[in-house]
Design an enzyme around this catalytic site. Structure first.
Site, PDB file in Angstrom:
ATOM      1  N   CYS A  65       0.933  -1.228  -0.133  1.00 30.72           N
ATOM      2  CA  CYS A  65      -0.122   0.084  -0.096  1.00 30.72           C
ATOM      3  C   CYS A  65       0.888   1.401   0.090  1.00 30.72           C
ATOM      4  CB  CYS A  65      -0.940   0.098   1.404  1.00 30.72           C
ATOM      5  SG  CYS A  65      -2.022   1.199   1.353  1.00 30.72           S
ATOM      6  N   CYS A  69      -0.330   4.376   7.208  1.00 29.31           N
ATOM      7  CA  CYS A  69      -1.199   4.472   8.273  1.00 29.31           C
ATOM      8  C   CYS A  69      -0.211   3.650   9.315  1.00 29.31           C
ATOM      9  CB  CYS A  69      -2.520   3.791   8.196  1.00 29.31           C
ATOM     10  SG  CYS A  69      -3.407   4.372   6.831  1.00 29.31           S
ATOM     11  N   CYS A  72      -0.806  -0.115  10.534  1.00 28.95           N
ATOM     12  CA  CYS A  72      -0.855  -1.200   9.579  1.00 28.95           C
ATOM     13  C   CYS A  72       0.131  -1.788   8.911  1.00 28.95           C
ATOM     14  CB  CYS A  72      -1.849  -0.600   8.259  1.00 28.95           C
ATOM     15  SG  CYS A  72      -2.388  -1.671   6.920  1.00 28.95           S
ATOM     16  N   CYS A 109     -16.680  -9.754   4.132  1.00 22.96           N
ATOM     17  CA  CYS A 109     -16.136  -8.375   3.866  1.00 22.96           C
ATOM     18  C   CYS A 109     -15.006  -8.526   2.780  1.00 22.96           C
ATOM     19  CB  CYS A 109     -15.626  -7.906   5.358  1.00 22.96           C
ATOM     20  SG  CYS A 109     -16.738  -8.006   6.646  1.00 22.96           S
ATOM     21  N   CYS A 142     -19.871  -6.567   2.271  1.00 19.43           N
ATOM     22  CA  CYS A 142     -19.559  -5.105   2.704  1.00 19.43           C
ATOM     23  C   CYS A 142     -18.090  -5.033   2.104  1.00 19.43           C
ATOM     24  CB  CYS A 142     -19.100  -5.139   4.235  1.00 19.43           C
ATOM     25  SG  CYS A 142     -18.689  -3.676   4.925  1.00 19.43           S
ATOM     26  N   CYS A 202     -20.321   1.136   7.540  1.00 18.61           N
ATOM     27  CA  CYS A 202     -19.764   0.352   8.717  1.00 18.61           C
ATOM     28  C   CYS A 202     -18.350   1.259   9.108  1.00 18.61           C
ATOM     29  CB  CYS A 202     -19.531  -1.217   8.392  1.00 18.61           C
ATOM     30  SG  CYS A 202     -18.105  -1.750   9.463  1.00 18.61           S
ATOM     31  N   ARG A 272     -18.854  -4.457  16.862  1.00 18.00           N
ATOM     32  CA  ARG A 272     -18.322  -5.720  16.422  1.00 18.00           C
ATOM     33  C   ARG A 272     -16.822  -5.644  17.222  1.00 18.00           C
ATOM     34  NH1 ARG A 272     -17.479  -5.979  10.217  1.00 18.00           N
ATOM     35  NH2 ARG A 272     -19.474  -5.507  10.633  1.00 18.00           N
TER      36      ARG A 272
HETATM   37  S1  SF4 Z   1      -5.008   0.824   6.485  1.00 19.87           S
HETATM   38 FE1  SF4 Z   1      -3.273  -0.073   5.674  1.00 19.87          FE
HETATM   39  S2  SF4 Z   1      -4.125  -1.011   3.742  1.00 19.87           S
HETATM   40 FE2  SF4 Z   1      -5.577   0.919   4.366  1.00 19.87          FE
HETATM   41  S3  SF4 Z   1      -4.813   2.573   3.284  1.00 19.87           S
HETATM   42 FE3  SF4 Z   1      -3.658   2.446   5.461  1.00 19.87          FE
HETATM   43  S4  SF4 Z   1      -1.937   1.614   5.122  1.00 19.87           S
HETATM   44 FE4  SF4 Z   1      -3.055   1.111   3.252  1.00 19.87          FE
END
Ligand code: SF4
Length: 401
Positions: A65, A69, A72, A109, A142, A202, A272
């Site tokens: 990605c 974040c 993550c 999901c 979802c 959600c 949840r």
């Molecule tokens: S949560 Fe993870 S997969 Fe989703 S946009 Fe952020 S870094 Fe990318």
């Protein structure tokens, strides 16, 4: 305890507590914990009986990605040794979904890493939804594909998606501390787009990232204002190789208090227990079922959960029952709100709808600085409980369901 009597009475009426009352739940002591769970349990049973909704995650595209974040394992620069693969084919995704549905899940999901989908990605997901619903039209779908552009929510709705997940994750005030490549406002905008298109929203949070009690209350009240129909409560899984790898801030007691606070603020909304259930609630998971009415079955996006059969056994042993495909999840007044959202575009928020109005990547408030209760802090690292997913979607091994 006056606080719990007040919260129970409000929750049974479908009313929202004050911010101070929500903060007070997080400040209760371990001696009060069972009373807190019992009070939240009364509210849970008022709106959801003893049903537990099972949801099943299919990671359509894993890792790689470009977003940052910090929580993550799929982020830009992540050193976590997760599975990395690009889009599953529709039949591969449908096979994985079938395993979850066979295990008792009523919602699948469909999640993809990335900032947001291209129109070609929407085509792929459209084909995947057709493959899943072609085999079983009753399955709820979802989608969780990141930030949406104009008309993408409408296209997903037309393809047969029932809901869209996009989590706010934390308070507006601290959002810049966990991600810099997009904003809190971007996330709110996507939840609104999904809701405006008639998709059930959600949207939830992640606890344990170093936030204050006020941050947690802020994000839950924001979710209430947005009208999220389901609120996934994630407990940070501190993956080695990510910036938050050392953030072991949660205890089982703290997790239960957070779940109870969410239940009181959103009494008639699907709450949840999402990622981190096994890692942080551990042997206290069954108590969580007295508060939340929904969990994920089996594995998460990039980490493994307990065996699907262990989830089912836990539900039965705790005296709950798996919600069937023919049963409505939400109370009738909330289901009506959801149905109306797409047709009139109005923000739902009827008198008995305290989680009011309208759903980023799945399981993954104020801005005060009061610390969490002392006994909640500094749980010992449980790295051995964080198991990278090595089975199911993207592998040759059977899914855990
Ligand atoms: S949560 Fe993870 S997969 Fe989703 S946009 Fe952020 S870094 Fe990318």
């Amino acid at each position: 305890m006056d606080l719990l009597d007040t919260l129970t009475a409000k929750g049974l009426r479908g009313e929202t507590p004050t911010r101070e009352e929500a903060l007070a739940v997080l400040a209760t002591t371990d001696d009060e914990l069972l009373d807190v769970v019992a009070a939240a349990g009364r509210v849970r049973r008022r709106w959801f009986g003893r049903r537990v909704k099972l949801n099943y995650l299919v990671n359509l595209k894993s890792g790689l990605c470009p977003e940052d974040c910090s929580y993550c394992s799929q982020r830009l620069g992540s050193k976590a040794e997760i599975l990395k693969y690009t889009w599953l084919k529709p039949d591969q995704a449908a096979d994985a979904a079938r395993a979850g549905v066979s295990g008792g899940a009523k919602r699948v999901c469909l999640v993809a890493s990335g900032r947001g989908p291209t129109d070609r990605d929407i085509d792929r997901v459209t084909d995947t939804i057709a493959a899943i619903k072609g085999a079983d039209p009753a399955v709820e779908i979802c989608a969780c594909l990141g930030l949406l552009s104009d008309n993408q929510a409408e296209r997903l709705k037309a393809a047969g998606a029932d809901a869209y997940n996009h989590n706010l994750n934390t308070s507006e005030g601290t959002y810049g501390d966990i991600a810099t490549t997009h904003t809190y406002a971007d996330r709110v905008d996507t939840v609104r787009k999904a809701h405006g298109a008639g998709l059930s929203a959600c949207s939830g949070l992640i606890a344990g990232m170093g936030e204050t009690d006020a941050d947690l209350v802020d994000v839950v009240f924001a979710l209430r204002e947005l009208g999220s129909d389901s609120v996934p409560v994630n407990f940070l899984i501190p993956f080695e190789g990510t910036p938050l790898a050392k953030e072991w801030n949660l205890t089982p007691q703290r997790c239960l208090r957070i779940l109870a606070m969410v239940r009181f603020v959103c009494p008639d909304v699907e709450v949840r227990i999402a990622g981190g259930r096994e890692v942080h609630l551990r042997s206290m998971q069954p108590l969580g079922l007295h508060i939340a009415n929904s969990i994920f079955l089996g594995d998460y996006l990039t980490s493994e959960g307990q065996a699907g059969q262990a989830d089912l056994d836990m539900i039965k042993d705790a005296g709950f029952e798996v919600e069937g495909a023919g049963e409505a999840t939400l109370p009738r007044h909330r289901a009506d709100v959801t149905a109306q959202a797409g047709s009139c575009g109005a923000a739902p928020g009827a008198a008995v709808s305290p989680c009011g109005t309208g759903g980023g990547c799945g399981p993954c408030g104020g801005h005060g600085d009061e610390p969490a209760a002392e006994e909640d802090q500094n749980d010992e690292p449980r790295n051995g409980l964080v198991r990278v997913r090595r089975r199911g979607a993207g592998t040759e091994l059977a899914p855990n369901a």
